[in-house]
Design a protein around this motif. Structure first.
Motif, PDB file in Angstrom:
ATOM      1  N   TYR A 550       0.263   0.490   3.406  1.00 14.21           N
ATOM      2  CA  TYR A 550       1.360   0.899   4.121  1.00 14.21           C
ATOM      3  C   TYR A 550       1.873  -0.368   4.826  1.00 14.21           C
ATOM      4  O   TYR A 550       2.585  -0.253   5.816  1.00 14.21           O
ATOM      5  CB  TYR A 550       1.295   2.236   5.286  1.00 14.21           C
ATOM      6  CG  TYR A 550       1.146   3.218   4.390  1.00 14.21           C
ATOM      7  CD1 TYR A 550       2.103   3.985   3.915  1.00 14.21           C
ATOM      8  CD2 TYR A 550      -0.002   3.969   4.483  1.00 14.21           C
ATOM      9  CE1 TYR A 550       1.864   5.273   3.256  1.00 14.21           C
ATOM     10  CE2 TYR A 550      -0.301   5.279   3.847  1.00 14.21           C
ATOM     11  CZ  TYR A 550       0.741   5.953   3.257  1.00 14.21           C
ATOM     12  OH  TYR A 550       0.636   7.012   2.524  1.00 14.21           O
ATOM     13  N   THR A 551       1.524  -1.337   4.481  1.00 11.69           N
ATOM     14  CA  THR A 551       2.172  -2.786   5.024  1.00 11.69           C
ATOM     15  C   THR A 551       3.357  -2.993   4.736  1.00 11.69           C
ATOM     16  O   THR A 551       4.372  -3.674   5.499  1.00 11.69           O
ATOM     17  CB  THR A 551       1.634  -4.046   4.264  1.00 11.69           C
ATOM     18  OG1 THR A 551       1.712  -3.805   2.841  1.00 11.69           O
ATOM     19  CG2 THR A 551       0.071  -4.448   4.795  1.00 11.69           C
ATOM     20  N   GLY A 552       4.275  -2.222   3.639  1.00  8.16           N
ATOM     21  CA  GLY A 552       5.623  -2.380   3.065  1.00  8.16           C
ATOM     22  C   GLY A 552       5.733  -3.207   2.085  1.00  8.16           C
ATOM     23  O   GLY A 552       6.681  -3.099   1.461  1.00  8.16           O
ATOM     24  N   PHE A 553       4.638  -3.724   1.434  1.00 14.14           N
ATOM     25  CA  PHE A 553       4.585  -4.568  -0.054  1.00 14.14           C
ATOM     26  C   PHE A 553       4.586  -3.548  -0.955  1.00 14.14           C
ATOM     27  O   PHE A 553       5.661  -3.639  -1.923  1.00 14.14           O
ATOM     28  CB  PHE A 553       3.325  -5.623   0.051  1.00 14.14           C
ATOM     29  CG  PHE A 553       3.264  -6.148  -1.129  1.00 14.14           C
ATOM     30  CD1 PHE A 553       4.261  -7.121  -1.468  1.00 14.14           C
ATOM     31  CD2 PHE A 553       1.996  -6.225  -1.951  1.00 14.14           C
ATOM     32  CE1 PHE A 553       3.822  -7.580  -2.863  1.00 14.14           C
ATOM     33  CE2 PHE A 553       1.656  -6.774  -3.094  1.00 14.14           C
ATOM     34  CZ  PHE A 553       2.843  -7.765  -3.706  1.00 14.14           C
ATOM     35  N   PHE A 554       3.663  -2.704  -1.164  1.00 10.64           N
ATOM     36  CA  PHE A 554       3.520  -1.687  -2.197  1.00 10.64           C
ATOM     37  C   PHE A 554       4.603  -0.783  -2.150  1.00 10.64           C
ATOM     38  O   PHE A 554       5.513  -0.502  -3.377  1.00 10.64           O
ATOM     39  CB  PHE A 554       2.152  -1.130  -2.407  1.00 10.64           C
ATOM     40  CG  PHE A 554       1.221  -1.966  -2.676  1.00 10.64           C
ATOM     41  CD1 PHE A 554       1.000  -2.667  -3.623  1.00 10.64           C
ATOM     42  CD2 PHE A 554       0.173  -2.177  -1.560  1.00 10.64           C
ATOM     43  CE1 PHE A 554      -0.216  -3.570  -4.015  1.00 10.64           C
ATOM     44  CE2 PHE A 554      -1.047  -2.985  -1.713  1.00 10.64           C
ATOM     45  CZ  PHE A 554      -1.061  -3.731  -2.938  1.00 10.64           C
TER      46      PHE A 554
END
Ligand SMILES: Nc1ncnc2c1ncn2[C@@H]1O[C@H](COP(=O)(O)OP(=O)(O)OP(=O)(O)O)[C@@H](O)[C@H]1O
Length: 647
Positions: A550-554
Motif C-alpha cells: 500500500y505504498t501507492g506505487f502498485f
C-alpha cells in the motif's frame, strides 16, 4: 565443613597469593587493599517464608475430578479415598525459616524441583511472579530497599556482553554502582575484585561467545565466565552473595576453583549462600553449613547433615559421599508417608531450639546512592559504541551490502532518461530502493534480541533504567543508518541519473534516510514486543508486506475500495513514496515523443495520476518523521513493559 577445610584453606591461600601477584603485576597497581574493601558481613534470617503461584490447571483439574465423582455416582469421598483437594494456588515454598550467620558459606541442597532456586530468588528479592509472605531480616532488622545494598545475586546463566573485556565488564558495574568513588578508586576496586576471583591475568581478554548473527568470538572458559559473573556481583562490596548453581556446566576442576573463590570471600566476611546440585565431596567440604529443602519445606539446617539423617534412621550403607547420601535420603523422604512428621519435627526443633538462640549484631543502614540518568546514559553509550565496532564482521558486511545494493540497483536502473519510456523504471527504482532500505534491518533481529536478554538480566540487578539503555544501541544504529543509506543512495543515484541537481539529491536522500530509520525502529519495536526471533520475523514480514503493498506505487489510493483507503494513512512507507515522487517530479518537465500522444508532459501530471497532488514534500516528510518517532516510542515501550525477566 570438616578437617579437610585445612587443606582447602591452604590451596585457597595459594590461589589468592597467585592472583594478587598477577593483579599488582599486570596493571602496575599497588595499593592497600583495606582502604577500598568494605565487606561488612551480615546475618540473614528468614521467617515463615511462603511462596504461592496461581494453579493454572485449576479449572481443568476441577472438571476432571467432578467427572470422576459423577462417574462413580457421587460416591467418592475426597478424604477417605485419598484424593487431593484441588487448590486455586500451588504452594512452592511452605513456611520456611532459617538463619545464615555472617561469613558463612552455606549450601542450599535438595532434589530437582524442591524449591532451591525459588528460595534463593526470594532471598535475593528477585521474584517477580506469585505471592510471597514472611520476613527476611538483616541482622535482625527489616531494611526495605537498602537490602539491595547488602546483597548481590549471581544467577545460573552468565549474561555478559561477549565483546567486552573482563576489566570493562567489571568497570561497567563499578561505574553504575559506586557513585562515591573517583575513576582511580573504581579501577582499584575492579582490580581488587579481579584478584579476588583469580582473573587478574585475564583482565584484557574478551568475554567471548557466540555473537548475534552466529560468529564465534574466542574468549573465556565457562569457569572463567562464572568467575566474571561473581566479580560483577562483588564490585559493590556486597555483604551477602547469593548464587544459583554456580558450578552447573563446569568440569570438576573449574567447579572447585569457583567454589574456592567463594570460600576466600567468606574469610573476608562475605556471607555466601549457594544452591548446588550434586557437589563433589571436596566442594561439599568447603561449606560451613547446608540448608536442605524437600518439597518446598526445610528438612535440615546445620553442619552435620549426615548425623541428622542417621538420627532419622537413614543410614549410609553404600558408603556414598555425603552430598549423594543426602540427595538419596531427600528422595526417600519426599516419597515417604512419614514426610509430614519428619518435617514437623525439624520445624519444631528450629522454632524451640535454634530461633531463640539467634543473636544479632548492630547494622548501620545506608541507603544506596544511585547514579544520575545522564551518567547511566554516558556509561551505556560508551559500552554500546565499543560493542558495535567490535563486531567487525557484522559491521563490514553491512557496509559491503550497502555498496553492493547501490551497484546492483544501478545495473537494473542505470542511465535512466527523463522521458515517457523511463517513467515506470524511475518509479520502480524509487520503490525498490525503499524496499531494500526497509528490509536491511531484518538482519539485525538477532542483534536486538540478544541486547534485550542482556538488558533483562542487568535490569533485574537495578543498575540502570530503561531509557538510557535504549538510547545507547538505538542511537548508534541510527547514526550507522545515516552512513549506510548515504553510501547506497549516492552510488545508485549517480549511476541511475535521477533528477540531477543537488537539492533533489538531498531531498531524496533525506526521505530514504527516514525510511531506513523508521524500518530500524519498526524491527526494534517488534523484537522488543514479541521477544523471539521466529515471532519477530513472522510479524515483521506480515507488516512489511502490507506496508509495501500500500505504498501507492502498485495500487493508487483512488483504485482502492473506499473502506480500505485508510490503510495508506497508517503506512509510513506511503509517505516516504510520496516524498520521493515529489522530490523527483514536482515542477519537472518530462520529454514527450514527437509523433505520439504525451501522457505525462510534466511531473505534476504524474503526481496527480498517483493522487499525491494534495501533499507537499514537507508534509510527506513530516508525517514520515512523526511515524518514525512513534515507532521509537513503541520500541521503548516494548522494551520497558514486555518480556520482562519472569522468576
Ligand atoms: N512462578 C512459578 N510458577 C509455577 N511454578 C513454579 C514457579 N516458580 C517455581 N515453580 C515450580 O516450583 C518448583 C520448584 O522450582 P525451583 O526452580 O525452585 O526448584 P529447584 O529446586 O531449584 O530445581 P532445580 O534443581 O531443578 O533447578 C518447580 O516444580 C517449579 O516448576
Amino acid at each position: 565443613m570438616d578437617s579437610k577445610d585445612n587443606v582447602s584453606n591452604k590451596n585457597n591461600t595459594e590461589v589468592l597469593k597467585k592472583s594478587n601477584d598477577g593483579f599488582n603485576g599486570v596493571q602496575g597497581f599497588n595499593f592497600d587493599r583495606k582502604n577500598i574493601e568494605k565487606y561488612i558481613g551480615v546475618q540473614i534470617t528468614f521467617e515463615n517464608l511462603s511462596y504461592k503461584v496461581e494453579n493454572r490447571k485449576y479449572k481443568k483439574q476441577l472438571k476432571e475430578q467432578k467427572e470422576k465423582i459423577n462417574s462413580n455416582g457421587g460416591a467418592i469421598d475426597l478424604e477417605s479415598d485419598g484424593i487431593k483437594k484441588i487448590e486455586k494456588e500451588k504452594t512452592i515454598l511452605n513456611n520456611v525459616s532459617g538463619v545464615v550467620e555472617k561469613g558463612e558459606m552455606v549450601a542450599l541442597m535438595g532434589q530437582s524441583g524442591s524449591g532451591k532456586s525459588t528460595l534463593l530468588d526470594i532471598l535475593a528479592k528477585r521474584k517477580s511472579t506469585g505471592k510471597i509472605t514472611g520476613k527476611i531480616l538483616v541482622n535482625g532488622k527489616e531494611i526495605g530497599d537498602a537490602y539491595k545494598k547488602y546483597c548481590s545475586y549471581v544467577t545460573q546463566e552468565d549474561t555478559l556482553l561477549e565483546t567486552s573485556t573482563v576489566e570493562e565488564t567489571l568497570k561497567f558495574y563499578a561505574d553504575l554502582k559506586l557513585p562515591d568513588l573517583n575513576e582511580d578508586e573504581k579501577m582499584k576496586r575492579v582490580y581488587q575484585v579481579l584478584s579476588d576471583v583469580g582473573l587478574s591475568e585475564r583482565a584484557n581478554s574478551k568475554i567471548g561467545g557466540i555473537l548475534p548473527g552466529g560468529m564465534i568470538l574466542k574468549g573465556l572458559s565457562g569457569g572463567e565466565k562464572k568467575r566474571v559473573s561473581i566479580g560483577c556481583a562483588l564490585v559493590t562490596n556486597p555483604s551477602l552473595l547469593l548464587l544459583d548453581e554456580p558450578t552447573s556446566g563446569l568440569d570438576s576442576t573449574s567447579a572447585l576453583v569457583v567454589m574456592r573463590v567463594l570460600k576466600n570471600l567468606t574469610e573476608k566476611g562475605v556471607t555466601v549462600v549457594s544452591s548446588i546440585h550434586q557437589p563433589s565431596q571436596k566442594i561439599f567440604n568447603l561449606f560451613n553449613k547446608v540448608i536442605v529443602v524437600v518439597k518446598g519445606r526445610i528438612l535440615y539446617i546445620g553442619s552435620d547433615v549426615k548425623g541428622y539423617l542417621d538420627s532419622l534412621g537413614f543410614i549410609n550403607q553404600e558408603d556414598l559421599s555425603t552430598p549423594d547420601f543426602c540427595l538419596d535420603a531427600c528422595n526417600d523422604i519426599a516419597k515417604s508417608s512419614d514426610f509430614e512428621n519428619i518435617i514437623t519435627k525439624w520445624e519444631k526443633h528450629y522454632r524451640e531450639e535454634i530461633a531463640p538462640t539467634i543473636c544479632n549484631d548492630n547494622l548501620n543502614i545506608e541507603i544506596p546512592k544511585t547514579v544520575s540518568i545522564f551518567y547511566q546514559y554516558k556509561v551505556l553509550q560508551e559500552r554500546a559504541f565499543k560493542n558495535f565496532f567490535r563486531n567487525k564482521v557484522g559491521l563490514l558486511s553491512r557496509i559491503v551490502i550497502a555498496i553492493l545494493i547501490g551497484l546492483l540497483l544501478s545495473t537494473a536502473f542505470g542511465g535512466l532518461e527523463n522521458n515517457q519510456e523511463d517513467i515506470l523504471n524511475t518509479l520502480g527504482y524509487l520503490f525498490f530502493f525503499s524496499l531494500i532500505l526497509h528490509l536491511i534491518p531484518f538482519g539485525s533481529i538477532t542483534l536486538f534480541l540478544s541486547i534485550r536478554t542482556l538488558f533483562n538480566a542487568e535490569r533485574a540487578s537495578k543498575i540502570y533504567t530503561t531509557l538510557p539503555f535504549f538510547l545507547g544501541p538505538v542511537l548508534i544504529e541510527m547514526v550507522f543508518g545515516v552512513l549506510i543509506s548515504f553510501i547506497a543512495v549516492i552510488i545508485s543515484y549517480s549511476i541511475s541519473h535521477l533528477r540531477w541537481d543537488v537539492s533533489s539529491f538531498i531531498l531524496t536522500y533525506i526521505v530514504y534516510l527516514f525510511i531506513h530509520l523508521f524500518s530500524v525502529l519498526m524491527i526494534v519495536s517488534i523484537s522488543n514486543i514479541t521477544g523471539t526471533v521466529d515471532l519477530s520475523f513472522t510479524y515483521a514480514t506480515g507488516l512489511s508486506i502490507t506496508f509495501l503493498l500500500y505504498t501507492g506505487f502498485f495500487i493508487t489510493i483512488d483504485q482502492l475500495p473506499r473502506s480500505f483507503q485508510w490503510i495508506h494513512y497508517l503506512n509510513p512507507l506511503h509517505y516516504g513514496f510520496v516524498g520521493l515522487m515529489i522530490a523527483q517530479y514536482k515542477d519537472r518537465e518530462i520529454e514527450c515523443p514527437i509523433n505520439s500522444a504525451c501522457l505525462y508532459p510534466n511531473g505534476n501530471a504524474l503526481i496527480e495520476h498517483y493522487s499525491f497532488e494534495n501533499y507537499t514534500y514537507g508534509e510527506a516528510l513530516g508525517i514520515l518523521i512523526v511515524w518514525t518517532f512513534a515507532y521509537f516510542c513503541l520500541a521503548l515501550f516494548g522494551l520497558h513493559y514486555f518480556n520482562k525477566e519472569k522468576r
